[in-house]
Design a protein around this motif. Sequence first.
Motif, PDB file in Angstrom:
ATOM      1  N   LYS A  26       1.370  -1.671  -0.153  1.00  0.00           N
ATOM      2  CA  LYS A  26      -0.003  -0.132  -0.191  1.00  0.00           C
ATOM      3  C   LYS A  26       0.774   0.805  -0.082  1.00  0.00           C
ATOM      4  CE  LYS A  26      -3.715  -1.856   1.961  1.00  0.00           C
ATOM      5  NZ  LYS A  26      -4.517  -2.927   2.989  1.00  0.00           N
ATOM      6  N   VAL A  27       2.080   1.260  -0.697  1.00  0.00           N
ATOM      7  CA  VAL A  27       2.848   2.361  -0.660  1.00  0.00           C
ATOM      8  C   VAL A  27       2.196   3.179  -2.438  1.00  0.00           C
ATOM      9  CG1 VAL A  27       4.835   3.522  -1.029  1.00  0.00           C
ATOM     10  CG2 VAL A  27       5.000   1.293   0.653  1.00  0.00           C
ATOM     11  N   GLU A  28       1.777   4.135  -1.967  1.00  0.00           N
ATOM     12  CA  GLU A  28       1.931   4.873  -3.466  1.00  0.00           C
ATOM     13  C   GLU A  28       3.689   5.064  -4.426  1.00  0.00           C
ATOM     14  OE1 GLU A  28      -0.093   8.819  -4.912  1.00  0.00           O
ATOM     15  OE2 GLU A  28      -0.131   8.119  -2.859  1.00  0.00           O
ATOM     16  N   PHE A  29       3.241   4.564  -6.161  1.00  0.00           N
ATOM     17  CA  PHE A  29       4.069   4.400  -7.119  1.00  0.00           C
ATOM     18  C   PHE A  29       4.966   5.423  -7.330  1.00  0.00           C
ATOM     19  CE2 PHE A  29       6.602   2.485 -10.943  1.00  0.00           C
ATOM     20  CZ  PHE A  29       7.380   2.302 -10.214  1.00  0.00           C
ATOM     21  N   GLY A  30       5.366   5.836  -7.810  1.00  0.00           N
ATOM     22  CA  GLY A  30       5.863   7.580  -8.308  1.00  0.00           C
ATOM     23  C   GLY A  30       5.700   8.477  -7.636  1.00  0.00           C
ATOM     24  N   GLU A  31       5.628   8.497  -6.789  1.00  0.00           N
ATOM     25  CA  GLU A  31       5.419   9.468  -5.689  1.00  0.00           C
ATOM     26  C   GLU A  31       6.723   9.325  -4.310  1.00  0.00           C
ATOM     27  OE1 GLU A  31       1.924  11.796  -4.796  1.00  0.00           O
ATOM     28  OE2 GLU A  31       1.121  11.597  -6.571  1.00  0.00           O
ATOM     29  N   VAL A  32       6.548   8.965  -3.695  1.00  0.00           N
ATOM     30  CA  VAL A  32       6.770   8.029  -2.607  1.00  0.00           C
ATOM     31  C   VAL A  32       8.134   7.005  -3.163  1.00  0.00           C
ATOM     32  CG1 VAL A  32       7.204   6.979  -0.414  1.00  0.00           C
ATOM     33  CG2 VAL A  32       4.360   8.122  -1.017  1.00  0.00           C
ATOM     34  N   VAL A  33       8.021   6.186  -4.287  1.00  0.00           N
ATOM     35  CA  VAL A  33       8.936   5.099  -3.822  1.00  0.00           C
ATOM     36  C   VAL A  33       9.060   5.290  -5.807  1.00  0.00           C
ATOM     37  CG1 VAL A  33       9.866   3.043  -4.173  1.00  0.00           C
ATOM     38  CG2 VAL A  33       8.608   3.953  -2.555  1.00  0.00           C
ATOM     39  N   THR A  34      10.161   5.366  -6.043  1.00  0.00           N
ATOM     40  CA  THR A  34       9.982   5.457  -8.010  1.00  0.00           C
ATOM     41  C   THR A  34      11.138   4.309  -8.110  1.00  0.00           C
ATOM     42  OG1 THR A  34      12.082   6.659  -7.804  1.00  0.00           O
ATOM     43  CG2 THR A  34       9.927   7.726  -8.046  1.00  0.00           C
ATOM     44  N   PRO A  35      10.830   3.584  -9.547  1.00  0.00           N
ATOM     45  CA  PRO A  35      12.450   2.219  -9.711  1.00  0.00           C
ATOM     46  C   PRO A  35      13.414   3.142  -9.741  1.00  0.00           C
ATOM     47  CG  PRO A  35      10.570   2.537 -10.867  1.00  0.00           C
ATOM     48  CD  PRO A  35      10.282   3.848 -10.456  1.00  0.00           C
ATOM     49  N   LYS A  36      13.955   3.662  -9.856  1.00  0.00           N
ATOM     50  CA  LYS A  36      15.465   4.371  -9.614  1.00  0.00           C
ATOM     51  C   LYS A  36      15.854   4.838  -7.864  1.00  0.00           C
ATOM     52  CE  LYS A  36      18.692   6.260 -10.777  1.00  0.00           C
ATOM     53  NZ  LYS A  36      20.388   5.835 -11.802  1.00  0.00           N
ATOM     54  N   ILE A  37      14.740   4.717  -6.869  1.00  0.00           N
ATOM     55  CA  ILE A  37      15.262   4.920  -5.458  1.00  0.00           C
ATOM     56  C   ILE A  37      15.585   3.646  -5.182  1.00  0.00           C
ATOM     57  CG2 ILE A  37      14.110   5.010  -2.733  1.00  0.00           C
ATOM     58  CD1 ILE A  37      12.734   7.303  -4.543  1.00  0.00           C
ATOM     59  N   ILE A  38      14.686   2.107  -5.644  1.00  0.00           N
ATOM     60  CA  ILE A  38      14.721   1.313  -5.116  1.00  0.00           C
ATOM     61  C   ILE A  38      15.992   0.109  -6.133  1.00  0.00           C
ATOM     62  CG2 ILE A  38      13.875  -1.380  -5.830  1.00  0.00           C
ATOM     63  CD1 ILE A  38      11.643  -0.441  -5.596  1.00  0.00           C
ATOM     64  N   TYR A  39      16.157   0.292  -7.302  1.00  0.00           N
ATOM     65  CA  TYR A  39      17.850   0.834  -7.971  1.00  0.00           C
ATOM     66  C   TYR A  39      19.166   0.650  -7.349  1.00  0.00           C
ATOM     67  CZ  TYR A  39      21.738  -0.088 -11.779  1.00  0.00           C
ATOM     68  OH  TYR A  39      22.653  -0.238 -11.819  1.00  0.00           O
ATOM     69  N   ASN A  40      19.157   2.109  -6.877  1.00  0.00           N
ATOM     70  CA  ASN A  40      19.432   2.893  -5.855  1.00  0.00           C
ATOM     71  C   ASN A  40      20.472   2.374  -4.429  1.00  0.00           C
ATOM     72  OD1 ASN A  40      20.936   5.100  -7.770  1.00  0.00           O
ATOM     73  ND2 ASN A  40      19.492   5.922  -6.782  1.00  0.00           N
ATOM     74  N   SER A  41      18.586   1.643  -3.700  1.00  0.00           N
ATOM     75  CA  SER A  41      19.235   1.266  -2.312  1.00  0.00           C
ATOM     76  C   SER A  41      19.498  -1.015  -2.807  1.00  0.00           C
ATOM     77  CB  SER A  41      17.241   0.593  -1.441  1.00  0.00           C
ATOM     78  OG  SER A  41      16.842  -0.577  -2.337  1.00  0.00           O
ATOM     79  N   LEU A  42      19.927  -1.565  -3.777  1.00  0.00           N
ATOM     80  CA  LEU A  42      20.099  -2.482  -4.345  1.00  0.00           C
ATOM     81  C   LEU A  42      21.905  -2.142  -4.567  1.00  0.00           C
ATOM     82  CD1 LEU A  42      17.243  -3.668  -6.706  1.00  0.00           C
ATOM     83  CD2 LEU A  42      17.873  -4.905  -4.515  1.00  0.00           C
ATOM     84  N   ILE A  43      22.008  -1.546  -5.609  1.00  0.00           N
ATOM     85  CA  ILE A  43      23.829  -1.203  -5.048  1.00  0.00           C
ATOM     86  C   ILE A  43      24.297  -1.078  -4.355  1.00  0.00           C
ATOM     87  CG2 ILE A  43      24.918   0.418  -6.847  1.00  0.00           C
ATOM     88  CD1 ILE A  43      23.869  -1.244  -8.958  1.00  0.00           C
ATOM     89  N   ARG A  44      23.732   0.145  -3.374  1.00  0.00           N
ATOM     90  CA  ARG A  44      23.993  -0.115  -1.950  1.00  0.00           C
ATOM     91  C   ARG A  44      23.655  -1.160  -0.991  1.00  0.00           C
ATOM     92  NH1 ARG A  44      21.072   4.763  -2.302  1.00  0.00           N
ATOM     93  NH2 ARG A  44      19.618   3.978  -0.330  1.00  0.00           N
ATOM     94  N   ALA A  45      22.907  -1.954  -1.104  1.00  0.00           N
ATOM     95  CA  ALA A  45      23.455  -2.428  -0.643  1.00  0.00           C
ATOM     96  C   ALA A  45      23.910  -3.566  -0.300  1.00  0.00           C
ATOM     97  CB  ALA A  45      21.725  -3.493  -0.416  1.00  0.00           C
TER      98      ALA A  45
END
Length: 168
Positions: A26-45
Amino acid sequence: WNRCGMEEGDLVLVHSSLKRLLLKLKVEFGEVVTPKIIYNSLIRALGDEGTLVLPLYNFDFPKTNYFNFNETPSQMGGLTEVGRTQKNAVRTGHPIYPFSVIGKLSNEFKGIDNKSGYGSDSPFAKLKELNGKIAVIGLSDQNSMTSYHFVEEQNLVGYRYLKDFTGI
């Protein structure tokens, strides 16, 4: 990512459906979370020693007989498109089952131009050789484990067959 088994320095193939995941959470896609944010979090991890592998599958080639190594988009979602467009990413050459690879081991995938999407010269074989992991985000096993086909092909199961495609 660390709580689900992904560690700094890992080689990880990620299959994903961010829309499914975000709807479930139930997270709003596009405003709160974007594919780029998730991508960057994977790269950081994964850190500087890690490597991220993303499927860029595009099933248009059998219909169009056309594949552009640099421009054919992924049909596997927003996260994979982010990976495809990274300047330092390595892209494998299969016209239906290519991958984007970024990180320390990306050069291990450079030049992979396998005939079969699941053959002994495929990115799946390289992932196995390098003891990589597979992560699934927002998908069921039956909608994400294309690596099953690699295992089937390596074991010469009778129900799989190879088909030749030609094109540009």
